[in-house]
Design a protein around this motif. Structure first.
Motif, PDB file in Angstrom:
ATOM      1  N   UNK A  89       0.855  -1.186   0.000  1.00  0.00           N
ATOM      2  CA  UNK A  89       0.000   0.000   0.000  1.00  0.00           C
ATOM      3  C   UNK A  89       0.898   1.245   0.000  1.00  0.00           C
ATOM      4  N   UNK A  93       1.497   3.689  -3.533  1.00  0.00           N
ATOM      5  CA  UNK A  93       0.687   4.900  -3.369  1.00  0.00           C
ATOM      6  C   UNK A  93       0.921   5.945  -4.461  1.00  0.00           C
ATOM      7  N   UNK A  97      -3.567   4.874  -9.396  1.00  0.00           N
ATOM      8  CA  UNK A  97      -4.664   5.827  -9.284  1.00  0.00           C
ATOM      9  C   UNK A  97      -5.303   5.679  -7.902  1.00  0.00           C
ATOM     10  N   UNK A  98      -5.352   4.448  -7.427  1.00  0.00           N
ATOM     11  CA  UNK A  98      -5.883   4.198  -6.091  1.00  0.00           C
ATOM     12  C   UNK A  98      -5.399   2.827  -5.646  1.00  0.00           C
ATOM     13  N   UNK A 118     -12.913   2.568 -10.883  1.00  0.00           N
ATOM     14  CA  UNK A 118     -11.896   3.637 -10.831  1.00  0.00           C
ATOM     15  C   UNK A 118     -10.871   3.458 -11.954  1.00  0.00           C
ATOM     16  N   UNK A 153     -18.043   8.901  -2.712  1.00  0.00           N
ATOM     17  CA  UNK A 153     -18.377  10.336  -2.666  1.00  0.00           C
ATOM     18  C   UNK A 153     -17.276  11.227  -3.213  1.00  0.00           C
ATOM     19  N   UNK A 154     -16.030  10.751  -3.077  1.00  0.00           N
ATOM     20  CA  UNK A 154     -14.912  11.602  -3.499  1.00  0.00           C
ATOM     21  C   UNK A 154     -14.500  11.390  -4.941  1.00  0.00           C
ATOM     22  N   UNK A 155     -15.218  10.556  -5.677  1.00  0.00           N
ATOM     23  CA  UNK A 155     -14.787  10.248  -7.044  1.00  0.00           C
ATOM     24  C   UNK A 155     -15.934  10.452  -8.019  1.00  0.00           C
ATOM     25  N   UNK A 282      -6.061  18.559 -13.775  1.00  0.00           N
ATOM     26  CA  UNK A 282      -4.725  18.833 -13.244  1.00  0.00           C
ATOM     27  C   UNK A 282      -3.673  18.903 -14.344  1.00  0.00           C
TER      28      UNK A 282
ATOM     29  N   UNK B  16     -12.432  11.028   3.289  1.00  0.00           N
ATOM     30  CA  UNK B  16     -13.016   9.831   3.893  1.00  0.00           C
ATOM     31  C   UNK B  16     -12.111   9.356   5.016  1.00  0.00           C
ATOM     32  N   UNK B  20      -4.534   5.579   6.230  1.00  0.00           N
ATOM     33  CA  UNK B  20      -3.640   5.849   5.101  1.00  0.00           C
ATOM     34  C   UNK B  20      -3.976   7.092   4.295  1.00  0.00           C
ATOM     35  N   UNK B  23      -1.440   9.796   4.774  1.00  0.00           N
ATOM     36  CA  UNK B  23      -0.195   9.440   4.093  1.00  0.00           C
ATOM     37  C   UNK B  23      -0.285   9.807   2.609  1.00  0.00           C
ATOM     38  N   UNK B  24      -1.446   9.561   2.010  1.00  0.00           N
ATOM     39  CA  UNK B  24      -1.608   9.880   0.594  1.00  0.00           C
ATOM     40  C   UNK B  24      -1.505  11.383   0.362  1.00  0.00           C
ATOM     41  N   UNK B  31       5.909  14.551  -2.933  1.00  0.00           N
ATOM     42  CA  UNK B  31       6.296  14.073  -4.260  1.00  0.00           C
ATOM     43  C   UNK B  31       6.350  15.195  -5.270  1.00  0.00           C
ATOM     44  N   UNK B  32       5.445  16.161  -5.134  1.00  0.00           N
ATOM     45  CA  UNK B  32       5.394  17.230  -6.123  1.00  0.00           C
ATOM     46  C   UNK B  32       6.130  18.471  -5.638  1.00  0.00           C
ATOM     47  N   UNK B  69      -4.515  18.376  -7.816  1.00  0.00           N
ATOM     48  CA  UNK B  69      -3.942  17.075  -7.465  1.00  0.00           C
ATOM     49  C   UNK B  69      -4.687  16.463  -6.283  1.00  0.00           C
ATOM     50  N   UNK B  71      -7.787  16.948  -5.527  1.00  0.00           N
ATOM     51  CA  UNK B  71      -9.089  16.527  -6.040  1.00  0.00           C
ATOM     52  C   UNK B  71      -9.022  15.152  -6.689  1.00  0.00           C
ATOM     53  N   UNK B  72      -7.838  14.810  -7.217  1.00  0.00           N
ATOM     54  CA  UNK B  72      -7.717  13.526  -7.906  1.00  0.00           C
ATOM     55  C   UNK B  72      -7.640  12.357  -6.953  1.00  0.00           C
ATOM     56  N   UNK B  73      -7.274  12.614  -5.688  1.00  0.00           N
ATOM     57  CA  UNK B  73      -7.226  11.506  -4.735  1.00  0.00           C
ATOM     58  C   UNK B  73      -8.650  11.032  -4.480  1.00  0.00           C
ATOM     59  N   UNK B  74      -8.841   9.732  -4.609  1.00  0.00           N
ATOM     60  CA  UNK B  74     -10.195   9.172  -4.553  1.00  0.00           C
ATOM     61  C   UNK B  74     -10.862   9.474  -3.211  1.00  0.00           C
ATOM     62  N   UNK B  75     -10.083   9.407  -2.121  1.00  0.00           N
ATOM     63  CA  UNK B  75     -10.692   9.553  -0.802  1.00  0.00           C
ATOM     64  C   UNK B  75     -10.904  11.006  -0.401  1.00  0.00           C
ATOM     65  N   UNK B  76     -10.429  11.934  -1.204  1.00  0.00           N
ATOM     66  CA  UNK B  76     -10.664  13.346  -0.912  1.00  0.00           C
ATOM     67  C   UNK B  76     -12.020  13.731  -1.512  1.00  0.00           C
TER      68      UNK B  76
END
Lengths: 593, 172
Positions: A89, A93, A97-98, A118, A153-155, A282, B16, B20, B23-24, B31-32, B69, B71-76
């Motif tokens: 994991x 990361x 993408x996920x 996804x 919800x976030x995607x 982005x 969410x 982890x 961490x993301x 990273x950026x 960037x 916004x692209x994270x799934x859990x955000x």
């Protein structure tokens, strides 16, 4: 093991065991690109999983839809440094993408459903799932293990919006005022399957098209508007068109440094404008300043373009194309074809350009070409005529040597009726050559062409041009001048046939032998050791600065000189297009459907 | 090229509540090559969602890129960029000061009063207090204490922030 046991006798799932996990990942990518579907790869825990890291990174850079899952030590042992435990994991990361760690068997169905969603929607990419052994063995207590709805919800990937319609309208105004417009087609066109829409758009406005390495094939190289590859090893005429452009319409490309050259001299900085269509917000404005962003799926955006153009034509009865520029580009294209190089190189070996010429002669439109990474890739990208989408597969953003061979296996599995050609260098082929055993075991036929220059050619080329020929770490010969392995013997060792050729006159025959072989066949072509993939931009150079051979130097400067720049010069170049002609092109689709 | 102006921004994320996630987010910043000046995270008003507040520094384009960037994270779930003029931004600091003599003791106590600090623990040798305010106020107080040579330890919460007025950043 529990997972593999479950699919052991499953009639619906075909599992191909590869010799190395990295190759398995690349094969799944090759499958995904050739088929347009999701590629799936499964590995064991620990080293098995860390071995697919390269494939995940490659898929991430190239936005390839990929589902990867690996075993993991039982949940109770996670964090204890157990045997064959690795933190996947954490490791995956930044290059997926996920990713998911399934800790409860009741979540597994939901996780797989979400992961596939996804990986394949929005800007596609790899998704990784970590499956601990105890979760694989546990019994699911849910009545319906796979939920009917996805709730993320976030995607919410945006593929189209009303804003797109407004932006397209503005874009058409900008394009209609342009004198030297150019379209850059990137991998996003392929991912969106927007081939028909792009063709209709191009055929109507007759704007020249250049493509990125990942965009090769989205419009046939035979199409009269297609000028070829741009960037560091691009066609001169393509780089010329972009550097002279006053409006650049970029579709699904991310303006990587290999494409733009010197950013300060790239269009968009001074008097020219950039219209950028991309599904990933982005990417817009990340590398070059954009005048008009269009956040949309390429297919839907182009459909909207075509709809609005059609409406405008019906209303105004005027055909919105820039006829003189089209004529100029057509002449440019016709005058700069690929010559048949019949001579041999300095040491009497074959020149790669000859191989590309002969390959073009033998390639059928449905044939799939897969390249490795390095000079071989640039020769292919530069010279080969690719006529159909998804028949060109290569590693773009990450530039993974060793990608091509396993990817060709995946492509052949996806399209068993197509001939699959692998064009590899001797260096990159050796990175995953163990998969020859996979070919034999599963009776998969690949036409393997190895361009053997006995060097890691691309790096050697840089050393020749920029490091005074100090070939540090790039020569693959032994000290006594011998070269190993013997690729023909290697073919024999794996139960295939092979052939080595040294002369330009033998190339055509060798390719035909390869094609007509029933089984996989290796042709080792001894090419000029110090042949260079030219032209190239010097690192950091602008798109119109080239390092090229003497005999090629003159041609492009002629075109710079001939390019009409004043109103009167442009007027001289104008051509009359009859309305019937124009409308027949535009309404072709409407009439036939 | 014109030098673009660098300023401070506060990025508020609704994420969410999964292991982890931090961490993301932190990984994406590292990273950026983006700058993270403070990082705070805790449960939000909505079940299953946490709120993370990050203070960062950069040009407008850089912050826009961070926003995209994230916004692209799934859990955000949501991303909002706040600036001091449209929001309330606060930080809490716990500070331990050493008492050397009566004179410094008096000075410390009067400073605490000026800065609206609240003493949480005190004896003859030390004072532990809290100060709430924007980061500049806390910096200023700490500077004074450093100059008086009485600063023993500090623990700062990082920034928390909300939009001004009835508007809210999130879902509804």
């Amino acid at each position: 093991m529990p997972f593999y046991d479950e699919i052991y006798e499953d009639p619906d799932i075909r599992s191909i065991l590869m010799r190395h996990e990295q190759a398995a990942g690349h094969a799944a990518e090759g499958f995904a690109v050739a088929s347009g579907k999701l590629g799936v790869v499964m590995t064991t825990s620990g080293p098995g999983a860390t071995n697919i890291i390269t494939a995940l990174a490659n898929a991430f850079y190239d936005s390839t839809p990929l589902l990867a899952f690996s075993g993991q030590v039982p949940t109770k042992l996670i964090g204890n440094d157990a045997f064959q435990e690795a933190d996947l994991i954490g490791s995956t990361m930044a290059i997926t993408k996920h990713n998911y760690l399934a800790k409860n068997v009741n979540d597994v169905g939901r996780i797989f459903k979400e992961a596939i969603h996804i990986a394949t929607t929005g800007r596609p990419g790899p998704v990784f799932i970590d499956l601990p052994k105890d979760v694989q063995l546990a019994e699911c207590s849910l009545k319906s293990p796979i939920p009917s709805k996805i709730n993320l919800v976030g995607y919410n990937p945006v593929s189209f919006s009303n804003a797109v319609k407004r932006q397209v309208k503005i874009a058409l105004n900008i394009i209609s005022e342009a004198q030297y417009p150019v379209i850059i087609a990137g991998g996003g066109v392929l991912l969106a399957n927007a081939f028909q829409e792009l063709k209709q758009f191009v055929d109507t406005l007759r704007i020249p098209v250049v493509y990125t390495l990942k965009g090769k094939g989205v419009l046939s190289d035979d199409h009269q508007n297609v000028l070829g590859l741009i960037g560091m090893h691009g066609r001169k005429r393509a780089n010329f068109a972009v550097s002279e452009a006053d409006v650049v319409i970029a579709i699904g490309c991310r303006f990587s440094d290999r494409i733009t050259g010197d950013l300060q001299k790239f269009p968009g900085q001074q008097n020219s404008k950039i219209i950028h269509i991309d599904i990933d917000a982005a990417e817009i404005g990340k590398n070059v300043p954009v005048d008009l962003p269009i956040v949309s799926d390429a297919k839907l955006a182009l459909e909207e373009f075509n709809r609005q153009i059609q409406k405008k034509i019906k209303e105004t009865q005027e055909f919105p194309m820039n006829s003189w520029w089209y004529k100029f580009i057509k002449e440019l294209k016709e005058s700069s074809g690929i010559p048949n190089v019949t001579t041999s190189g300095k040491t009497g070996k074959i020149l790669p350009e000859k191989i590309m010429y002969e390959l073009n002669e033998i390639l059928e439109p449905d044939d799939i070409v897969v390249s490795e990474v390095g000079q071989n890739q640039m020769y292919c990208g530069h010279y080969l005529n690719i006529r159909k989408p998804r028949t060109w597969i290569t590693s773009g953003g990450l530039g993974t040597m060793g990608f091509g061979f396993p990817a060709s296996i995946g492509a052949k599995v996806a399209k068993p009726e197509s001939e699959v050609w692998l064009v590899a260098g001797d260096g990159s082929f050796q990175m995953n050559l163990a998969e020859l055993a996979t070919l034999k075991q599963h009776n998969i036929k690949i036409n393997i062409i190895i361009l053997n220059n006995q060097y890691l050619g691309m790096v050697r080329q840089w050393q020749e041009l920029f490091n005074e020929k100090r070939y540090a770490g790039t020569c693959l010969q032994c000290k006594n001048g011998e070269y190993w392995p013997d690729f023909v013997k290697l073919a024999t060792a794996y139960g295939f046939k092979g052939l080595r050729i040294n002369k330009p006159s033998e190339v055509s025959m060798a390719l035909k032998t390869c094609r007509s072989s029933k089984e996989s066949f290796i042709v080792e072509m001894m090419i000029e050791p110090e042949s260079n993939a030219l032209p190239m931009l010097p690192p950091g150079g602008a798109l119109n600065t080239f390092i090229s051979r003497k005999r090629e130097k003159k041609s492009i400067y002629d075109w710079y000189r001939r390019l009409p720049r004043s109103e009167s010069e442009i007027a001289d170049y104008k051509v009359e297009i009859s309305k019937e002609d124009a409308f027949s092109v535009y309404f072709e689709k409407e009439v036939t459907t | 090229m014109v030098m673009e102006s660098v300023s401070e921004y506060v990025i508020v994320l609704l994420v969410e509540d999964h292991p982890g996630v931090t961490m993301k987010i932190a990984g994406m910043f590292a990273r950026r090559g983006h700058n993270m000046k403070s990082f705070t995270g805790a449960q939000s008003e909505q079940k299953g969602l946490s709120k993370i507040v990050i203070k960062t520094e950069g040009t407008k384009e850089q912050v826009e890129q961070i926003q995209k960037q994230m916004n692209k994270l799934i859990e955000v779930v949501k991303v909002q960029v706040l600036q001091p003029d449209n929001s309330v931004i606060r930080e809490l600091a716990l500070i331990k000061l050493l008492i050397k003599d009566d004179l410094t003791h008096q000075k410390i106590l009067s400073m605490i009063e000026i800065y609206h600090g609240k003493v949480l623990d005190a004896n003859l040798k030390q004072v532990t207090l809290e100060i709430v305010g924007n980061s500049e106020k806390i910096d200023a107080f700490l500077d004074i204490m450093r100059n008086m040579n009485v600063l023993r330890e500090v623990s700062r919460s990082g920034n928390v922030a909300l939009l001004r007025g009835t508007e809210s950043v999130f879902l509804h």
